[in-house]
Design a protein around this motif. Structure first.
Motif, mmCIF file in Angstrom:
data_model
loop_
_atom_site.group_PDB
_atom_site.id
_atom_site.type_symbol
_atom_site.label_atom_id
_atom_site.label_comp_id
_atom_site.label_asym_id
_atom_site.label_seq_id
_atom_site.Cartn_x
_atom_site.Cartn_y
_atom_site.Cartn_z
ATOM 1 N N THR A 85 58.233 61.613 84.271
ATOM 2 C CA THR A 85 59.241 62.632 84.557
ATOM 3 C C THR A 85 59.943 62.285 85.863
ATOM 4 O OG1 THR A 85 57.874 64.281 83.446
ATOM 5 C CG2 THR A 85 59.635 65.103 84.868
ATOM 6 N N GLY A 86 61.264 62.117 85.801
ATOM 7 C CA GLY A 86 62.064 61.834 86.988
ATOM 8 C C GLY A 86 62.461 63.128 87.661
ATOM 9 N N ARG A 87 62.255 63.187 88.973
ATOM 10 C CA ARG A 87 62.593 64.385 89.740
ATOM 11 C C ARG A 87 63.506 64.022 90.898
ATOM 12 N NH1 ARG A 87 59.464 68.623 88.402
ATOM 13 N NH2 ARG A 87 57.512 68.196 87.340
ATOM 14 N N CYS A 88 64.445 64.907 91.138
ATOM 15 C CA CYS A 88 65.328 64.825 92.298
ATOM 16 C C CYS A 88 65.011 66.068 93.119
ATOM 17 C CB CYS A 88 66.778 64.803 91.835
ATOM 18 S SG CYS A 88 67.957 64.577 93.146
ATOM 19 N N GLY A 89 64.143 65.900 94.125
ATOM 20 C CA GLY A 89 63.629 67.070 94.823
ATOM 21 C C GLY A 89 62.742 67.841 93.868
ATOM 22 N N GLU A 90 62.998 69.114 93.679
ATOM 23 C CA GLU A 90 62.239 69.931 92.737
ATOM 24 C C GLU A 90 62.895 69.985 91.359
ATOM 25 O OE1 GLU A 90 59.226 71.347 93.284
ATOM 26 O OE2 GLU A 90 59.278 70.242 95.167
ATOM 27 N N THR A 91 64.073 69.372 91.221
ATOM 28 C CA THR A 91 64.824 69.434 89.974
ATOM 29 C C THR A 91 64.428 68.284 89.046
ATOM 30 O OG1 THR A 91 66.700 70.366 91.183
ATOM 31 C CG2 THR A 91 67.148 69.479 88.995
ATOM 32 N N VAL A 92 64.027 68.607 87.817
ATOM 33 C CA VAL A 92 63.732 67.580 86.814
ATOM 34 C C VAL A 92 65.050 67.041 86.283
ATOM 35 C CG1 VAL A 92 62.730 67.139 84.547
ATOM 36 C CG2 VAL A 92 61.529 68.604 86.166
#
Length: 166
Positions: free
Chosen positions: A145-152
């Motif tokens: 799962t790729g995350r940008c900060g807390e956003t998936v």
């Protein structure tokens, strides 16, 4: 002011220091932080691959299955040392977007790796290595799962199949 930095026979290097003019342009400021706390602007993830070679009738370039970008689900028959495969195959999880430097990966295998397969992040990339193995039939599935900060920003799946030895 002039200073000598190094002296060697028949060769010299010197540096001249001078003040900058007051009207020179300052360096550009870094972008302002995103108020949502996301350190990047990635919007999706996809599989990419690093083709190594062709073995018999199977080429690693056939590992990624899908009809359009982004490829989020892939499966492959893993390299088989009994069949003469000698190179480690590599799949790469790639974030898509303008600024992807802050992407982080959550990595989970369905069972503990038993054929030498591995997955790890390297900066914003996900690197999956599949070395040749001679052990018998089996399979394993990876979910990343790729995350940008807390956003998936997306999820990649990979099923690795080890065929019966011939």
């Amino acid at each position: 002011m002039k200073r000598v930095v190094q002296r060697t026979p028949n060769l010299g290097l010197s540096i001249r220091l001078q003040r900058l003019a007051a009207d020179s342009d300052p360096l550009p400021l870094p972008p302002a932080p995103d108020p949502t706390g996301c350190p990047c602007s990635a919007t999706a993830v996809t599989w990419g691959e690093i083709p190594v070679y062709k073995s018999g009738t199977r080429a690693f370039s056939g590992a990624i299955q899908g009809s359009s970008m982004p490829y989020t689900s892939a499966f492959t028959l893993a390299p088989d040392s009994d069949a003469g495969d000698t190179h480690t195959w590599t799949l790469v999880g790639i974030p898509l977007g303008d600024a992807v430097g802050g992407v982080e990966w959550d990595i989970a295998w369905s069972t503990p790796p038993s054929f030498g397969e591995s997955a790890a992040s390297s900066g914003p990339l996900l690197i999956v290595s599949l070395p040749p193995a001679s052990r018998g039939f089996g399979s394993n599935s990876l979910t990343a799962t790729g995350r940008c900060g807390e956003t998936v920003i997306g999820q990649l799946t990979l099923t690795v199949i080890r065929p019966f030895p011939f």
